[in-house]
Write an enzyme that holds these catalytic residues in place. Structure first.
Site, PDB file in Angstrom:
ATOM      1  N   SER A  33       4.215  -2.112   6.483  1.00  6.32           N
ATOM      2  CA  SER A  33       3.815  -2.211   5.083  1.00  6.32           C
ATOM      3  C   SER A  33       4.743  -1.373   4.219  1.00  6.32           C
ATOM      4  O   SER A  33       5.671  -0.754   4.712  1.00  6.32           O
ATOM      5  CB  SER A  33       2.378  -1.728   4.923  1.00  6.32           C
ATOM      6  OG  SER A  33       2.307  -0.350   5.199  1.00  6.32           O
ATOM      7  N   LYS A  34       4.448  -1.357   2.918  1.00  6.48           N
ATOM      8  CA  LYS A  34       5.331  -0.673   1.965  1.00  6.48           C
ATOM      9  C   LYS A  34       5.530   0.784   2.333  1.00  6.48           C
ATOM     10  O   LYS A  34       6.580   1.355   2.078  1.00  6.48           O
ATOM     11  CB  LYS A  34       4.768  -0.734   0.529  1.00  6.48           C
ATOM     12  CG  LYS A  34       4.189  -2.040   0.120  1.00  6.48           C
ATOM     13  CD  LYS A  34       2.674  -2.087   0.322  1.00  6.48           C
ATOM     14  CE  LYS A  34       2.315  -3.265   1.205  1.00  6.48           C
ATOM     15  NZ  LYS A  34       1.109  -3.135   1.983  1.00  6.48           N
ATOM     16  N   ARG A  35       4.496   1.381   2.918  1.00  6.94           N
ATOM     17  CA  ARG A  35       4.648   2.817   3.186  1.00  6.94           C
ATOM     18  C   ARG A  35       5.660   3.106   4.287  1.00  6.94           C
ATOM     19  O   ARG A  35       6.032   4.241   4.509  1.00  6.94           O
ATOM     20  CB  ARG A  35       3.301   3.457   3.497  1.00  6.94           C
ATOM     21  CG  ARG A  35       2.713   3.046   4.792  1.00  6.94           C
ATOM     22  CD  ARG A  35       1.288   3.558   4.978  1.00  6.94           C
ATOM     23  NE  ARG A  35       0.729   2.966   6.160  1.00  6.94           N
ATOM     24  CZ  ARG A  35       1.028   3.358   7.381  1.00  6.94           C
ATOM     25  NH1 ARG A  35       1.869   4.344   7.554  1.00  6.94           N
ATOM     26  NH2 ARG A  35       0.492   2.763   8.413  1.00  6.94           N
ATOM     27  N   HIS A  36       6.127   2.062   4.984  1.00  4.29           N
ATOM     28  CA  HIS A  36       7.188   2.264   5.967  1.00  4.29           C
ATOM     29  C   HIS A  36       8.556   2.187   5.304  1.00  4.29           C
ATOM     30  O   HIS A  36       9.579   2.122   5.962  1.00  4.29           O
ATOM     31  CB  HIS A  36       7.123   1.197   7.055  1.00  4.29           C
ATOM     32  CG  HIS A  36       5.941   1.328   7.952  1.00  4.29           C
ATOM     33  ND1 HIS A  36       4.811   0.570   7.803  1.00  4.29           N
ATOM     34  CD2 HIS A  36       5.701   2.145   8.996  1.00  4.29           C
ATOM     35  CE1 HIS A  36       3.937   0.914   8.728  1.00  4.29           C
ATOM     36  NE2 HIS A  36       4.447   1.872   9.451  1.00  4.29           N
ATOM     37  N   GLY A  37       8.544   2.169   3.946  1.00  5.05           N
ATOM     38  CA  GLY A  37       9.802   1.998   3.257  1.00  5.05           C
ATOM     39  C   GLY A  37       9.919   0.544   2.864  1.00  5.05           C
ATOM     40  O   GLY A  37       9.051   0.029   2.184  1.00  5.05           O
TER      41      GLY A  37
END
Length: 478
Positions: A244-248
């Site tokens: 997801s976005k939090r992985h970059g």
RNA sequence: GCCCCCAUCGUCUAGAGGCCUAGGACACUGCCCUUUCAAGGCGGCGGCGCGGAUUCGAAUUCCGCUGGGGGCACCA
């Protein structure tokens, strides 16, 4: 039989790399089998679907080069078809109207869950008398339509990647296929469309596997033969949680903006859940098309390894010609405000192509070009550590003076000549070449790391090079 | 809670009972090349989750366990 597959995103955000991988596998399957690939936008969730998302998805697919043969079709433009099909099911006794309120359903669901049971719709509206129905209608309530699902026996999914998966029909309850406002829900719209559009294979994410027995039941109720199914495993982040976005970066456009090549991303994605043999890792699109097959698709989830993508991107960058690379680099120079549009002319293009050639082996992402070449476009921004480590050392000043004198004498300003002359100078002064070259590097770039020195001097030009060396002398100690 | 899926180096994977002393790639690491940084070349490190069963023989088949993931919506 010619094959037909589709990619059917819901436009609620950008194109996720997981979605891109699904699209890619469908596209490759179509190309490999000489079939058709179509695009369908599943926009029946009016709350979450947006026009921007549609545009972003189409743009990302185009950038990836995943072209479609038919579509895009929009489900919201096909509402009459779903209504008609739903009505047919009601008439055939395979579906029925339900007046239960969403809040009431949610309450019952929570009760079932908290008492340790499985939440299932209790079918209380199935045997509604016409009197009860009109009572609801009199209160202004509109019914949704529920599918009457089979409650005995089992439904078998013959999955092309997972093999046979068996579901107990008793586990499935009566799902809503049409909302009161006339919009279909996912499981129904997908079946109607896949049937109507002639899909032979449905290749999608593993998260859809639990939906498949429900959909197969709907196909049966519609007296139609279901397509073949293939469920692709998920793509995870480095921490093994769903990407997801939090992985970059999780969306395709972020990868594009960071300077990944679409060919590299395609190659990388193809290898996430698929392998051709025990040694090939680099595939051209043509090779992917000819080798791809569902039989070689992996069952286990795959972690998205950015380090490997980086390596692959470097491989693809090194494969580009100087001119091609310069062309791809152009938007990055411009985006960093290094290159005003009015300065781009034939001479500048020649220079950019030269810069591309000397930087190519140093690029992982196209955006790396900025940090590597900014000093060619603007004044030197001295790195303090570089100054202390190199310029403020004994002999630096003398070296720069000797270099400046030597460079001044050069008429044919080319890296070959500069190379020869400076090496000769090092020999004359009896110091190691590196010792002589490093102060020059810091003088012209402000850093200890730069593209090759002689080529850099050539690109900078004689006048600028000398001016920078002159200026750097003021930073030395004597 | 219930249903379903998955399980080989840190990561992506090859492997469909003896070709396995488990192969390749990325990452990591040593050396070489070298004006910096890279790139490149040659090496190295490193793995079949656990327990049973079948078999002369199991990474490969079966069962259980454990672990990870997905689903159980008037979201897709």
């Amino acid at each position: 039989m010619t094959t037909k597959v589709r990619f059917a995103p819901s436009p609620t955000g950008y194109l996720h790399v997981g979605g891109a991988r699904t699209a890619l596998f469908n596209w490759l399957f179509a190309k490999n089998t000489g079939g058709k690939f179509l695009l369908r936008i599943e926009d029946t969730d009016k709350e979450r679907s947006t026009e921007e998302a549609i545009e972003a998805i189409l743009a990302s697919l185009s950038w990836l080069g995943l072209d479609w043969d038919e579509g895009p079709f929009y489900q919201t433009e096909r509402l009459d078809i779903y209504q008609k099909e739903a009505q047919k099911l009601v008439e055939a006794g395979c579906a029925y109207e339900c007046y239960c309120a969403p809040v009431e359903l949610e309450k019952r669901r929570q009760e079932a869950l908290s008492s340790g049971g499985t939440p299932r719709y209790d079918r209380r509206c199935h045997d509604l008398s016409s009197k009860e129905a009109s009572a609801y209608q009199a209160r202004g309530l509109k019914p949704c339509i529920r599918f009457y699902s089979e409650d005995k026996g089992e439904t078998i999914v013959e999955d092309l990647v997972r093999g046979r998966v068996v579901f107990e029909n008793a586990e499935l309850d009566d799902l809503i296929i049409m909302r009161p406002d006339g919009l279909p829900t996912y499981n129904f719209a997908a079946v109607v469309d896949d049937l109507d559009m002639g899909m032979t294979h449905v290749i999608r994410g593993e998260d859809h596997l639990p939906n498949t027995p429900r959909q197969i039941q709907i196909y049966k109720a519609m007296e139609a033969k279901p397509p073949s199914f293939a469920h692709l495993s998920m793509i995870l982040g480095e921490d093994k949680a769903p990407l997801s976005k939090r992985h970059g970066a999780a969306s395709v456009e972020v990868f594009r903006d960071q300077g990944y090549l679409s060919d590299a991303l395609i190659n990388f994605l193809a290898l996430l859940g698929w392998a051709f043999d025990d040694k090939t890792t680099l595939f051209s699109r043509e090779e992917l098309k000819t080798h791809f097959g569902l039989d070689k698709v992996t069952k286990s989830p795959a972690v998205f390894d950015t380090a490997k993508l980086d390596w692959m991107n470097g491989q693809y960058i090194r494969d580009l010609s100087d001119a091609e690379l310069a062309e791809k680099l152009l938007p990055f120079w411009q985006g960093a405000q290094l290159l005003p549009a009015e300065k781009i002319n034939g001479e500048m293009r020649e220079k950019l192509t030269f810069l591309a050639s000397i930087c190519r082996e140093r690029l992982i992402k196209l955006s790396d070009i900025i940090g590597l070449t900014d000093f060619f476009f603007k004044d030197v921004d001295f790195d303090e550590r570089a100054v202390n480590k190199v310029l403020k050392k004994d002999g630096a000043k003398e070296s720069l003076e000797a270099v400046a004198a030597k460079l001044k004498s050069i008429d044919k300003w080319s890296h070959q000549v500069i190379d020869e002359e400076l090496r000769a100078l090092a020999e004359e002064r009896e110091i190691k070449p590196g010792k002589l070259f490093q102060p020059i590097r810091v003088a012209i770039s402000g850093r200890t790391v730069s593209p090759p020195l002689f080529e850099s001097l050539e690109a900078l030009g004689k006048e600028t090079s000398l001016a920078r060396i002159e200026k750097a002398k003021t930073l030395t100690v004597s």
